[in-house]
Design an enzyme around this catalytic site. Structure first.
Site, PDB file in Angstrom:
ATOM      1  N   GLU A  58       7.276  -6.376  29.119  1.00  0.00           N
ATOM      2  CA  GLU A  58       7.495  -6.804  27.732  1.00  0.00           C
ATOM      3  C   GLU A  58       8.809  -6.261  27.183  1.00  0.00           C
ATOM      4  OE1 GLU A  58       5.454  -9.103  26.368  1.00  0.00           O
ATOM      5  OE2 GLU A  58       4.655  -9.004  28.398  1.00  0.00           O
ATOM      6  N   SER A  85       0.202 -14.026  29.575  1.00  0.00           N
ATOM      7  CA  SER A  85       1.375 -14.374  28.776  1.00  0.00           C
ATOM      8  C   SER A  85       1.646 -13.332  27.698  1.00  0.00           C
ATOM      9  CB  SER A  85       1.197 -15.744  28.123  1.00  0.00           C
ATOM     10  OG  SER A  85       0.207 -15.676  27.120  1.00  0.00           O
ATOM     11  N   HIS A  86       2.799 -13.466  27.103  1.00  0.00           N
ATOM     12  CA  HIS A  86       3.269 -12.541  26.069  1.00  0.00           C
ATOM     13  C   HIS A  86       2.223 -12.331  24.975  1.00  0.00           C
ATOM     14  CE1 HIS A  86       6.408 -10.708  23.536  1.00  0.00           C
ATOM     15  NE2 HIS A  86       5.804 -11.324  22.541  1.00  0.00           N
ATOM     16  N   MET A  87       1.723 -13.421  24.420  1.00  0.00           N
ATOM     17  CA  MET A  87       0.790 -13.330  23.305  1.00  0.00           C
ATOM     18  C   MET A  87      -0.588 -12.810  23.730  1.00  0.00           C
ATOM     19  SD  MET A  87       2.113 -13.811  20.429  1.00  0.00           S
ATOM     20  CE  MET A  87       3.545 -14.493  19.619  1.00  0.00           C
ATOM     21  N   ARG A 132      -0.117  -9.119  23.712  1.00  0.00           N
ATOM     22  CA  ARG A 132      -0.010  -8.637  22.334  1.00  0.00           C
ATOM     23  C   ARG A 132      -1.385  -8.537  21.664  1.00  0.00           C
ATOM     24  NH1 ARG A 132       4.063  -7.679  24.047  1.00  0.00           N
ATOM     25  NH2 ARG A 132       6.168  -8.091  23.312  1.00  0.00           N
TER      26      ARG A 132
END
Length: 583
Positions: A392, A540-542, A545
């Site tokens: 990230e 994935s990124h989200m 998060r």
């Protein structure tokens, strides 16, 4: 008396067709015949291009291919379904043309650096999944075993297109794990004989052990050091002009996207190893959630910095972020008049994660039994945490270079009196060509032609997974399995965001966004109830998060489900039972 029909039908398991409805494809009385002719020409071009792709290719295992918008580097998540020429060409140049393969080659996978992973059908980005399946194989694996695995993976994806955003976990074995025997039996049990399984196990295990390492000489630590080099270059670089683009792109690839591709693969290793501990009943689901929420990524750092940094210093560090990383028309944080973070709610209380003595013993036993280069359970957790956090962080750093590239092009456009919309239809290589960069008429001509094509491309619908030429005209309903984060259940008012509407009140709302793009991190600075994305994978990124911040989410709902949810004011997101629906 009409041949332009929209025909909806379904077919039973016994291949009995049922007609659901038929209607005119448009109610417009005056049809633009010239546009229709152009549309038909483009569709025929796509058919010809696709037909050439479904053939055996020299140097690649697998008798045929399959194309998807979400496998592997999932371009639709990063540049959208209908990217402009600049966004597509920049993503290709920085990642999918060559860098994607060099990173894997450096980790011990097969060398696919001669092949471009991403192609375009009617201006829409597609990943050649056959190349992905080849790139997940250890370099020393024989042609015979490689052929069997790639053909099996391709056929499995054809039969299970709902796994198009999870091919690393549900279609292929890309690394060794503690539950490997169960996994190889489920994945390749019928296609490999005992000897072939032994060979594959040996090679994939060696590759994994060589990479799962936290020593200073490991490729994990080396990749992190390369990212830090890029950070220093960015720190001391001046604003730059159009002649500096080549150097910025070179540095971004060498010190940004290349080490990121290695760190991204480590993050997949990390998640797989973590899930294998869950499958071995060493970790519980609650342990898994607590561990993921104990991690501090760059997003947590950003939220904390919003409390202690001045606005100027905050924008110096985070101002380059934009929702739509590759979109020149999307505004950066530091160019937004109304950008803000709700400082009263951003303070994050991180959970502490601890392993019991029994868990430590069990994990150490597995480490020793499988000959990993780690000494303890804590070493393994450090590797997992470092892989996730570094991936990230690396993305955060190299996107600063991308933002600089777009700002330099914007500045050059202003000098030539070319607006951002026109610039967005010019490929990146034209800004690197000395004969083009100051030729306004030539640039405008290229922009006009590409914009005309883009208008036509936006009228063409293609399936998210294409496995034959018929996919150009017959669009199957794409079933998606969203990736649910946390086990919470929430109900509430939904709000849809794009890369322009920053002024909406999202407090206590279930936020809906199309792409799981890092530029949307600003939403976590508000007290949102939950998150729903149209595109996005399990890693994935989200997804990372929301696990970190314990926000209930459905990542990657797919086009059909997402668009239907947009029509309603209230929705229910029940992560515990993996369901999402309108109220």
């Amino acid at each position: 008396k009409n041949n332009n029909l929209d025909i909806e039908f379904c077919i039973t398991k016994k291949f009995v067709p049922y007609l659901l409805q038929v209607r005119q494809i448009t109610l417009k009385k005056k049809i633009d015949k010239a546009f229709n002719i152009k549309l038909d020409k483009e569709l025929k071009k796509v058919e010809r291009k696709i037909s050439t792709k479904f053939k055996r290719e020299k140097g690649i295992s697998g008798s045929n291919s399959i194309f998807g918008q979400m496998p592997d580097w999932n371009p639709i998540e990063m540049i959208g379904k209908h990217p402009t020429t600049l966004a597509f060409s920049l993503y290709s140049e920085l990642i999918t043309k060559k860098i994607w393969a060099i990173g894997r080659k450096n980790m011990g996978y097969k060398d696919l650096s001669k092949f471009n992973l991403m192609t375009s059908f009617a201006g829409q980005p597609f990943i050649d999944a056959r190349l992905s399946f080849n790139s997940f194989l250890p370099n020393n694996l024989s042609k015979k075993i490689s052929e069997k695995i790639v053909n099996h993976s391709t056929n499995k994806l054809k039969l299970n297109p709902m796994y198009h955003d999870k091919i690393e976990f549900d279609i292929s074995i890309t690394n060794y794990t503690f539950d490997f025997e169960k996994k190889i039996k489920n994945m390749y049990g019928k296609i490999l004989n005992k000897n072939e399984k032994d060979v594959f196990r040996r090679e994939i295990k060696k590759l994994t052990i060589d990479n799962v390492d936290i020593s200073e000489n490991s490729n994990l630590k080396k990749a992190i050091k390369e990212i830090e080099k890029l950070k220093r270059i960015q720190l001391y670089s001046k604003k730059g002009n159009i002649h500096d683009l080549k150097k910025i792109i070179f540095d971004c690839k060498k010190l940004g996207t290349l080490p990121f591709s290695i760190l991204a693969r480590h993050a997949f290793f990390a998640r797989d190893l973590l899930m294998s501990l869950l499958n071995k009943n060493i970790l519980s689901k609650n342990d898994l959630e607590t561990f993921l929420s104990s991690i501090n990524t760059i997003t947590s750092e950003m939220l904390e910095d919003s409390l202690r940094l001045s606005k100027k210093n905050f924008f110096t560090k985070y101002g380059h972020l934009r929702p739509g990383t590759y979109n020149i028309e999307s505004k950066r944080y530091d160019k937004l008049k109304n950008f803000h973070i709700e400082k009263k709610i951003v303070k994050i209380k991180k959970k502490k994660f601890y392993l019991s003595e029994n868990q430590k013993k069990q994990i150490k036993k597995l480490i020793k039994k499988n000959n990993f280069k780690l000494n303890s359970a804590n070493d393994l957790l450090e590797y997992i945490k470092l892989s996730i956090v570094s991936r990230e962080y690396a993305k955060f750093i190299f996107t600063k270079s991308i933002s600089s590239i777009l700002e330099i092009i914007s500045s050059h456009g202003r000098r030539l009196n070319i607006n951002k919309n026109r610039l967005s239809h010019i490929p990146i290589n034209n800004f690197l060509n000395k004969n083009f960069i100051n030729n306004k008429n030539r640039l405008l001509y290229i922009s006009k032609k590409n914009k005309e094509k883009h208008t036509i491309f936006k009228s063409i619908k293609l399936p998210q997974v294409i496995y034959d030429v018929a996919g150009v005209k017959i669009i199957p309903y794409q079933v998606n399995f969203p990736n649910f984060i946390t086990r919470k259940k929430i109900e509430g008012e939904k709000i849809f965001l794009n890369n322009k509407n920053f002024d909406l009140n999202i407090k206590n709302k279930i936020v809906m966004i199309e792409n799981a793009d890092p530029g949307f991190d600003w939403i976590f600075g508000h007290k949102i109830k939950g998150l729903v994305t149209k595109y996005g994978g399990v890693n994935s990124h989200m997804a990372i998060r929301c696990a970190e911040l314990e926000i209930p989410a459905a990542i990657g709902c797919g086009e059909k489900k997402f668009e239907s949810l947009k029509e309603f004011k209230l929705i229910c997101l029940d992560c515990s039972s993996s369901s999402i629906y309108n109220i």
